[in-house]
Scaffold this motif. Sequence first.
Motif, short mmCIF file in Angstrom:
data_model
loop_
_atom_site.label_atom_id
_atom_site.label_comp_id
_atom_site.label_asym_id
_atom_site.label_seq_id
_atom_site.Cartn_x
_atom_site.Cartn_y
_atom_site.Cartn_z
N ALA A 95 21.66 -2.26 -27.92
CA ALA A 95 21.93 -1.76 -26.54
C ALA A 95 21.39 -1.87 -25.08
N PRO A 96 19.52 -2.06 -25.50
CA PRO A 96 19.08 -1.89 -24.40
C PRO A 96 19.34 -3.68 -23.67
N LEU A 97 19.70 -4.44 -24.65
CA LEU A 97 19.50 -5.77 -24.13
C LEU A 97 21.01 -6.20 -23.19
N ARG A 98 21.84 -5.24 -23.34
CA ARG A 98 22.94 -5.28 -22.02
C ARG A 98 22.58 -4.55 -21.19
N ARG A 99 22.91 -5.48 -20.31
CA ARG A 99 21.77 -5.10 -18.67
C ARG A 99 22.68 -5.84 -17.64
N ASN A 100 22.28 -5.69 -16.62
CA ASN A 100 22.02 -6.59 -15.62
C ASN A 100 20.64 -6.18 -14.77
N GLU A 101 19.66 -6.96 -14.40
CA GLU A 101 18.52 -7.40 -13.42
C GLU A 101 19.19 -7.66 -12.88
N TYR A 102 18.48 -7.02 -11.28
CA TYR A 102 18.74 -6.91 -10.20
C TYR A 102 17.16 -6.79 -9.31
N ARG A 103 17.20 -8.15 -8.22
CA ARG A 103 16.31 -8.23 -7.91
C ARG A 103 16.13 -8.13 -5.73
N ILE A 104 15.51 -6.99 -5.30
CA ILE A 104 16.05 -6.79 -3.86
C ILE A 104 14.88 -7.68 -2.95
N GLU A 105 14.45 -8.82 -2.76
CA GLU A 105 13.93 -10.02 -1.41
C GLU A 105 14.22 -9.41 -0.34
N TYR A 106 12.83 -8.87 0.12
CA TYR A 106 12.51 -8.79 1.58
C TYR A 106 11.42 -8.89 2.32
N ASN A 107 11.75 -9.53 3.64
CA ASN A 107 10.41 -9.04 4.62
C ASN A 107 9.75 -8.43 4.91
N VAL A 108 8.86 -8.89 4.92
CA VAL A 108 8.19 -6.78 5.95
C VAL A 108 7.38 -7.25 7.31
N ARG A 109 7.54 -6.83 8.18
CA ARG A 109 6.94 -7.20 9.32
C ARG A 109 5.25 -6.99 9.34
N SER A 110 4.53 -7.58 9.84
CA SER A 110 2.93 -7.40 10.32
C SER A 110 2.62 -6.26 11.33
N PHE A 111 1.80 -5.34 10.74
CA PHE A 111 1.17 -4.17 10.96
C PHE A 111 0.05 -4.25 12.36
N ASP A 112 -0.17 -2.59 13.28
CA ASP A 112 -1.15 -3.40 13.70
C ASP A 112 -2.54 -2.20 13.26
N LEU A 113 -3.96 -2.38 13.17
CA LEU A 113 -4.68 -1.26 12.78
C LEU A 113 -4.10 0.08 12.21
N GLU A 114 -4.10 0.66 13.35
CA GLU A 114 -3.73 1.73 13.21
C GLU A 114 -2.26 2.07 12.43
N GLU A 115 -1.42 1.25 12.23
CA GLU A 115 -0.55 1.41 11.66
C GLU A 115 -0.81 1.17 9.92
N ALA A 116 -1.45 -0.01 9.80
CA ALA A 116 -2.25 -0.29 8.78
C ALA A 116 -2.90 0.88 7.98
N LYS A 117 -3.50 1.63 8.29
CA LYS A 117 -3.88 2.86 7.69
C LYS A 117 -3.42 3.74 7.02
N GLU A 118 -2.28 3.80 8.10
CA GLU A 118 -1.37 4.27 7.36
C GLU A 118 -0.36 4.40 6.47
N MET A 119 -0.21 3.44 6.50
CA MET A 119 0.37 1.98 5.22
C MET A 119 -0.23 2.16 4.02
N LEU A 120 -1.25 2.33 4.27
CA LEU A 120 -2.38 2.15 3.27
C LEU A 120 -2.23 3.51 2.18
N LYS A 121 -2.15 4.92 3.22
CA LYS A 121 -1.60 6.34 2.32
C LYS A 121 -0.22 6.65 1.48
N THR A 122 0.20 5.78 2.14
CA THR A 122 1.94 5.72 1.68
C THR A 122 2.84 4.74 1.34
#
Length: 486
Positions: free
Chosen positions: A341-368
């Motif tokens: 049963a576990p072998l009958r499956r579809n795998e899906y991969r979502i690829e995306y690009n991430v924008r750059s963050f300034d220092l203050e944004e990066a500090k918040e992103m580090l938490k979340t």
Amino acid sequence: MKKMMIFFAWMLAACPMAVLGQTHYLESLTLENSKVEKVGRSVRVSVDIRLDAVELNRQQTLRLVPVLVSADGSQQMELKPVVLEGKVRNKVIERKIALGAISEEEGLVRIKRQNGKPQTVDYTTEVPFNRWMVNGRLELRGYVTGCAECSEGDEMLTTGGILPYQDPVLAVSPFVQPEEEEVKRRSEVKMARLEYPVNGYNVLPNFRKNSAELDSVQHSLETVKENLNLTVTGIYITGYASPEGTAAYNLHLSQQRAETFAAYVQKQNPELKKELWHVSWKGEDWDGFVAQVAQAEGWPARAKVQEAIAQCNDNIDACEWKIRQQLSSDDYRYLIDELYAPLRRNEYRIEYNVRSFDLEEAKEMLKTRPDLLSVAEIQRVADSYGRNSDGYRKALDVAVRIYPDNLAARNNAALAAVETEHYAEAIDLLKNARDGASLNLLGVAYWKSGQADKAEETFARAVEAGYGDAGGNLKQLQEAKALFSE
């Protein structure tokens, strides 16, 4: 009795008066070629003691005792003494030895001082090495006695430090500036385990647990689509089948299921352009089946199935049929429901690009969402807290957790651990290191934590890996080990 009276009278004439008080013989000595060195597991002390300026009272004995003293003065070891005898005193001692009244002291260097004439004692002795001798000193102590064996003064001369040692100043692997990511590409790989009727391939949302599975797929896509920091660049779907039936049939079945699944999800997300979707299929997941059997430790038929798998000879269809024939109906039902049963499956991969963050944004992103930051962005956050502060080290720990294979992240986190004396953490971070700089830093952590043998071995590996500074560290470590070996 008459002979005894004559002897005592001669003694009184020879020793009319004891000279009491402090003597000053040691200041007349000249010590040349003084050397204290470790030889194997012993300490060898050698010195040329020049007596030319010593005017020794003829009735006196000057006992010179070299003494090794620890740096804190708490321990000491007296070495083989040298005894200088005045002219009269020497005759008395020689007479006593001849009469058997006394015997020569073992190891004693006894010399008759000839005032006004050059004399040199070539002194050498060896004693077992003790660690407390390192950074100690050598003292020369003088004890003067007269003809009646009375003390007539003591002196001491410090000749200097011995066995000097400083902790090695090890070259520590430097901070590594993480490379900037021009484009931050990320992906998420998930599985959709849809259920189908026998030989079916169409997506049936209301069939068994398919509704919840499809909701999970849509939630994954919505999470990416709604994040304004992300831009979807591709969705890759791969279909798999379980081994029942022929390999050719299952390859076609996995294709049909992958294509219908992709079409269904595409319809739910029309804003995602068609060129973003990529569909492929793999047919039977035989390797996955072998892994499933290995994990089925409580299944009574496991050993029988594993034996059949070992004899497959790459004919998967024949092997699957053989396994089916060998199993009872209950065991085969378990195989179909639990392992296939576990072998009958579809795998899906979502690829995306991430924008750059300034220092203050990066500090918040580090938490979340630290996974959306690059190592360079996390390093900037760490730097903002100050080198080796708690915030600095915590940020670098996140970098290692998110990017365990990034050498800059791992090196900088380990370097911070070494600099704050968290050596066990540094060792854990670098224990699988292969490059020269990381091995050198690991060697430093081992040495600082008191594991000299591991440090030596690791520095040698760093040298082999081409890290030049490790050679100097290795040499210092070997010299230190040689000094302290007992």
